[in-house]
Design a protein around this motif. Structure first.
Motif, mmCIF file in Angstrom:
data_model
loop_
_atom_site.group_PDB
_atom_site.id
_atom_site.type_symbol
_atom_site.label_atom_id
_atom_site.label_comp_id
_atom_site.label_asym_id
_atom_site.label_seq_id
_atom_site.Cartn_x
_atom_site.Cartn_y
_atom_site.Cartn_z
ATOM 1 N N TYR A 221 55.525 20.076 37.797
ATOM 2 C CA TYR A 221 55.820 20.556 36.477
ATOM 3 C C TYR A 221 53.412 20.848 36.633
ATOM 4 O O TYR A 221 52.833 19.648 36.271
ATOM 5 N N ASP A 223 51.151 21.413 33.117
ATOM 6 C CA ASP A 223 51.399 21.125 32.493
ATOM 7 C C ASP A 223 49.666 22.566 31.779
ATOM 8 O O ASP A 223 48.672 22.621 31.852
ATOM 9 N N LYS A 247 47.270 20.565 33.954
ATOM 10 C CA LYS A 247 47.516 19.639 34.829
ATOM 11 C C LYS A 247 48.383 19.463 35.921
ATOM 12 O O LYS A 247 49.565 20.703 34.930
ATOM 13 N N ARG A 249 51.714 17.698 38.067
ATOM 14 C CA ARG A 249 52.303 16.933 38.263
ATOM 15 C C ARG A 249 53.993 17.327 39.516
ATOM 16 O O ARG A 249 54.153 17.951 39.006
ATOM 17 N N GLU A 250 53.876 16.693 40.747
ATOM 18 C CA GLU A 250 54.909 16.792 41.425
ATOM 19 C C GLU A 250 55.957 15.753 41.530
ATOM 20 O O GLU A 250 56.164 14.286 41.424
ATOM 21 N N VAL A 251 57.928 16.013 41.656
ATOM 22 C CA VAL A 251 58.146 15.414 40.940
ATOM 23 C C VAL A 251 59.043 16.028 42.259
ATOM 24 O O VAL A 251 59.886 16.838 42.138
#
Length: 265
Positions: A221, A223, A247, A249-251
């Motif tokens: 993700y 941002d 920004k 973010r890893e999931v």
């Protein structure tokens, strides 16, 4: 057993057997040659004297030289033989083209300074202009490349990127990356933007494909800062300051198994 006196001695040798009336020597045709009749020179033997009353047949070898085989050469007096010339070395043209993606080109020019990108007229393109052209997809590549990973395009497996620890020539990729843009800043309400829609069937399909090739699906993700924030950061600190506004973010997504993922009591 000794022979009886007065009776002829029975034939014991090949030459004596040939002297008998019912032998092959009395028949028409060439005389057979036995190994005992051959000399060291392997010359053919021809009978020179034969007597019906004698017990032996005298043979002698004549000097015989087999004719030498001559090579047949066809030559036409009207056509002269061509002179052989040494082969000239041919120039090998290297047709292999080294290709870089937009993300790789931006990283090499901005982070390492090892590349210079020019336009069709040969004029170098500034790094800030490259960021405007490539920032739609360069941020994720720059993020993982700066952390030591080797990203490569993953369209073959239905994802945006594949992550290698060392590179495709050394090992297999472990993760498949799907970029998920996010617009959480409130300033985006004043600007038009289009959020890509993903369905659960698409997510399960991609995850199933990666699981068959022993890769894990990672949703990244990003941002994205709105244009006013991005432009202000470019004026104050340049590209490095503008990239900090993204920004990441890893999931990681894993398949659910009833037997493996149930809680142990």
């Amino acid at each position: 057993m000794e022979p009886v006196i007065g009776q002829p001695r029975p034939p014991v040798g090949p030459a004596e057997l040939l002297a008998l009336p019912n032998s092959l020597a009395s028949a028409t045709g060439p005389k057979p040659i036995f190994p005992s009749d051959l000399f060291a020179t392997h010359a053919p033997l021809t009978p020179s004297k034969r007597s019906a009353g004698d017990d032996e047949v005298l043979v002698e070898a004549k000097d015989y030289q087999p004719p030498k085989r001559q090579k047949s050469v066809r030559f036409s007096p009207e056509v002269e033989p061509e002179e052989t010339t040494p082969a000239q070395p041919t120039e090998i043209i290297n047709r292999e083209i080294f290709q870089l993606s937009r993300e790789e080109a931006f990283f090499l020019q901005f982070s390492l300074g090892a590349l210079k990108v020019v336009d069709r007229g040969g004029v170098p393109i500034p790094t800030q202009r490259l960021l405007d052209l490539f920032r739609a997809s360069s941020r994720v590549y720059h993020h993982f490349r700066s952390l030591g990973w080797v990203p490569r395009h993953g369209i073959k497996f239905g994802v945006d990127w594949l992550l290698y620890q060392r590179g495709p020539a050394f090992d297999h990729s472990e993760f498949g990356i799907v970029v998920m843009p996010a617009y959480t800043n409130k300033l985006w309400d004043e600007h038009e933007h289009q959020t890509p829609k993903r369905s659960w069937s698409w997510l399960m399909g991609v995850n199933r494909v990666l699981s068959h090739v022993l890769k894990s699906l990672v949703l990244v993700y990003v941002d994205i800062p709105p244009p006013p924030v991005f432009d202000e950061a470019m004026k104050q600190g340049g590209i490095a300051a503008a990239l900090k506004n993204y920004k990441v973010r890893e999931v990681m997504v894993r398949r659910f198994s009833v037997n493996r993922n149930r809680e142990s009591k």
